[in-house]
Structures are given as C-alpha cells and as structure tokens.
Design an enzyme around this catalytic site. Sequence first.
Site, PDB file in Angstrom:
ATOM      1  N   ASP A   1       0.913  -1.138   0.000  1.00 45.50           N
ATOM      2  CA  ASP A   1       0.000   0.000   0.000  1.00 45.50           C
ATOM      3  C   ASP A   1       0.954   1.190   0.000  1.00 45.50           C
ATOM      4  O   ASP A   1       1.609   1.468   1.013  1.00 45.50           O
ATOM      5  CB  ASP A   1      -0.866   0.024   1.265  1.00 45.50           C
ATOM      6  CG  ASP A   1      -1.840   1.188   1.238  1.00 45.50           C
ATOM      7  OD1 ASP A   1      -1.408   2.308   0.899  1.00 45.50           O
ATOM      8  OD2 ASP A   1      -3.025   1.003   1.536  1.00 45.50           O
ATOM      9  N   HIS A   2       1.052   1.867  -1.139  1.00 49.37           N
ATOM     10  CA  HIS A   2       2.152   2.843  -1.245  1.00 49.37           C
ATOM     11  C   HIS A   2       2.017   3.985  -0.237  1.00 49.37           C
ATOM     12  O   HIS A   2       2.981   4.678   0.048  1.00 49.37           O
ATOM     13  CB  HIS A   2       2.325   3.339  -2.685  1.00 49.37           C
ATOM     14  CG  HIS A   2       1.353   4.397  -3.104  1.00 49.37           C
ATOM     15  ND1 HIS A   2       0.072   4.123  -3.500  1.00 49.37           N
ATOM     16  CD2 HIS A   2       1.481   5.734  -3.185  1.00 49.37           C
ATOM     17  CE1 HIS A   2      -0.543   5.249  -3.807  1.00 49.37           C
ATOM     18  NE2 HIS A   2       0.288   6.248  -3.622  1.00 49.37           N
TER      19      HIS A   2
ATOM     20  N   GLU B   1      -7.884  14.955  -4.354  1.00 51.55           N
ATOM     21  CA  GLU B   1      -7.059  14.951  -5.567  1.00 51.55           C
ATOM     22  C   GLU B   1      -7.681  15.885  -6.598  1.00 51.55           C
ATOM     23  O   GLU B   1      -8.900  16.090  -6.604  1.00 51.55           O
ATOM     24  CB  GLU B   1      -7.012  13.547  -6.160  1.00 51.55           C
ATOM     25  CG  GLU B   1      -6.376  12.518  -5.257  1.00 51.55           C
ATOM     26  CD  GLU B   1      -6.247  11.180  -5.973  1.00 51.55           C
ATOM     27  OE1 GLU B   1      -5.198  10.937  -6.562  1.00 51.55           O
ATOM     28  OE2 GLU B   1      -7.219  10.405  -5.954  1.00 51.55           O
TER      29      GLU B   1
ATOM     30  N   HIS C   1      -5.818   2.902   1.372  1.00 51.19           N
ATOM     31  CA  HIS C   1      -5.016   4.044   1.827  1.00 51.19           C
ATOM     32  C   HIS C   1      -5.617   4.756   3.055  1.00 51.19           C
ATOM     33  O   HIS C   1      -4.921   5.014   4.030  1.00 51.19           O
ATOM     34  CB  HIS C   1      -4.842   5.069   0.708  1.00 51.19           C
ATOM     35  CG  HIS C   1      -4.285   4.499  -0.562  1.00 51.19           C
ATOM     36  ND1 HIS C   1      -3.371   3.481  -0.575  1.00 51.19           N
ATOM     37  CD2 HIS C   1      -4.500   4.808  -1.863  1.00 51.19           C
ATOM     38  CE1 HIS C   1      -3.049   3.193  -1.821  1.00 51.19           C
ATOM     39  NE2 HIS C   1      -3.729   3.978  -2.626  1.00 51.19           N
TER      40      HIS C   1
END
Length: 491
Positions: free
Chosen positions: A184-185, A223, A247
């Site tokens: 999970d970046h 975003e 996230h």
Amino acid sequence: MDRPKSRPMVSRVIPVELFDLVVFGATGDLAKRKILPALLRRFVAGQVPDGSRLIGAARSEHSVAEYRAFAEAALAEHAVGVGSAEQRKAFIETLDYVTVDATGEQGWAELAKKLVPGRIRAFYFSVAPRLFGALAERLHKYGMASGDARIVVEKPFGRDLATAEALNRDLAQHFAERQIYRIDHYLGKETVQNLMVIRFGNMLFEPLWNAQYVDHIQITVAETVGVGGRGDYYDRAGAMRDMVQNHLMQLLCLIAMEPPAKFEPDSVRDEKLKVIRALDPVEPSDIVRGQYLAEGEKPGYCDHVENPNSHTESFIAMKLHISNWRWAGTPFYLRTGKRLKSRTSEIAVVFKETPHSIFGPEAGRHRNILTIRLQPNEGIDLGVTIKEPGPGGMRLVDVPLDMTFSEALGPEAAQSADAYERLIMDVIRGNQTLFMRGDEVEAAWAWTDPIIGGWEARGEAPIAYESGSSGPEEALMLMHRDGRRWREIRT
Ligand code: BG6
C-alpha cells in the site's frame, strides 16, 4: 547559546545485500512510472550494491537491448534530472530482460537460470491480480521459490473479502506469509511514517490521544486529477475500493492504534488489525457518495467510463466509529475524491474545548487542532489559543505553531524519497513493517463489503458535484448536523 533555526537533514543510506529483482509486468505503466525511477534513485544514492540486477519479465518479445532502450525512455520521462549521464548509463547496464508467459511455460527455465544462487531474490508482481496465483505456482515449479525469496504484490488485493481470501490462499500454497509483501504505497510515504513518530516519539500528544480529550478526527485525501485513462479499472472499483479500503484505512489505523511494543512488523500490524476489527458497521445515512461533473473542456466522470449511467462514486465522505476503550464516542470523518479543489491530504485531530472558560462568554470558545499535512508542503501545525496582543481586554485568538518540514529540516526534506524507493528497499532488507499482512487486508474487506453491498442492493446513485469544488454539499451536511465542520480544502 542560540539554537540554530533549522537543522539540515542528513540522509543516510542503509546498505543492503546483493540482490536480483525480477519485475513481472516490466513493460507496464507502474514499472515505467514508479519501479524503474525508484531503483534508479536508489542506485544513484549508492544503495544498490555493485552486481545487483533488475530483470524485467513480460509477455512481449524484446531483446535485452530493446528493454534497456525502453527503460531509458521511461526514465527520461519519469526520472528527469536524477543522477549524472554516467550513473544513468551504469544503471541501464544492470537491466536484463526475459520473455515470460505467466500462464504458460515459455521463458521460465531461462529466468531460473539467470538468478544467481545465494543472492537475495525478489519477485515483483506488477501485473493483473488474476495472474498472481499462476506466477506463484510457476516460481515454485521452476525452483525459484526458495525459503528466502520474496514476492511483492500490488493493489488491488481482491475486490471483496472472498476474492482477497482466494488470493491469499493461492499465494500461501507456495510462499509463507513472511515472504509476501503486499504494497500500500501510502505506508511508504515519509509523512505517513511520521504519524507514528509524532505519536510515539513525543510525550506531549499521547496522554491526550483519546475520547476524553479528542472531539473528532478528520482525514482528507483530495485529488485534482480525474479518472482519466483508468476508466475501465476505476468504474469497477470506485473511491471506496480504490482509496478507502486501503489508503485511508491505513491512515486511520496509524492514527487510532494503540502503541505497538516495538517498531517491528508484527507488533505494528497486530495493532492496526485491532483497529479495523473494532470498526462499527456504517449507517447508510453516515455516508455521502459523489460523482464529478464535466467542467468546460474537462470531461465529467461518465465521459471517462463505458457506462454513461454509471453509479460508481469518485468521491466519498463518511463518519466512522471505533468501538474500543480509547475511542468510544469520538467520531472519525473520512473524505476522499477526485477532481476536487486542490491536491491536499491531511489529518486533523480536533481537541475538545476547555471545560470552562475563565475569560467569559465574550472571549468565545476555542479548541486546539493538530494538523498533520501529508501532501503537499508536509508538516505539522498545532493551533494554540493566545491573547490577542494589545490593549482592549482579554480577547483570544488562535495562532498556528507551524512546523513545515522543509523549513525546519532544510529543502532536502521536501524531496524525501518516493514511497516506492523505500518500499522496494524494505523488500530487499526483509522488513515487512510497512506492508499489509493477509489478515489485515481481509479484515478491511470484511468491513467494506456490507457497505458496498448495501449501495448495490438499494441501487443507490452518487450525488453529482462540481469539478474543482469540495465535493457535494451533502458531505458538508454530514458534519454540520453534528455541529462540526470540515476543514477547508485549501487551494
Ligand atoms: C492509487 C489510486 O492507489 O493512489 C489512485 O489507485 C490515486 O486512484 C492514487 O490517484 C493516489 O496516490 P498519491 O500518492 O498520488 O496520493
């Protein structure tokens, strides 16, 4: 002695052992945008030991020279200005390529021959999840799944509990949990790790970090991009599967978890899992789903996807409760969406008002807010109430104690390593702390499934919102009706 205003950051390079990293899906978008640039940066930083290699593997037929040319073009686009011409050339020379058929037999024996015995070996599955099982099986069949081999898998890890369980089962047939690195970046982001240090490295906050002192916590990941060319994938996922289940859930866990005994993989992951398991089911009236409209030349959500009547959400706002001793009664508000006013991610811990104001009603009521800015302009900011300077009685005003990391630690702090650099090197070092464990992913789906199931059963359509806004009005109401408000998504 005066304290220096700022302390320049000194980056450290932790040595790793010699490795072979095989990237399946080596000609794909993630390899181009993230994996190759991340490795180049680590190479330039001196962390990649001489002789280590990246072996690209994909279905398309390419010679090694062709793959190197592909990588060079990708780096020219996505790693501008990283390293000198010689360093970039030396990096390109570490690249190898083999044509491999994930579901067939082509290329596997050749790949096995390329791996050097005794080195760390990692296999990055940068391919569609339906191929994970086949890749794991062939790695085993061709003798590459040695006890210290690691596999790295990308999200989406399933699309519901049943598919995630099936994936976990497939991988478990050939690899032990300690060999599986689920990315999970968000966990690789510098400021996300800082959440743990802010909480557990300071005495100041933790005694107040509970329902007695915290009024509520809000997490926003906004975003400006739309779904663009990812319409096919996104329309089957939506904001809930694309952002919340993974996230935002990870951010929530790090903010809400109990202090782990040690900063070690299972200590941290055990605590995160407890948070997910303590989440209450969410009432439909506590969720607002939205879908962005076209704006001038910019297409709307439905212009990007095949189904013009899609019910998939590109925005979600929700109120959650964690039923445990620490958090009972403190709501958590989560919000994320595409095509919003600005790219802003932050967590705000809003403390309660003082129990009694000695300054009388005219001074107003004030509360402290600790804001952790994840991106952009990373830093923390603590709102403190002070006396408004000057004569005129006791008037109170809130001022920020602002610590922007790039100012406090020097400009290098603002260019901290990309999440993928850190995560790939953690795989090589064998450190799973920043990766999701199988049971964690399953618990997150177990909580998500009934929510999505409810929308589907009711045939619920998302509410349209203006591009460039803060999302649908109804999301504001979600907090207003509780006498609270979202923080501004600042432009
Ligand atoms: C990805 C999602 O996992 O994260 C994308 O699939 C989203 O839809 C992205 O845009 C956001 O990541 P970041 O690092 O830009 O905040």
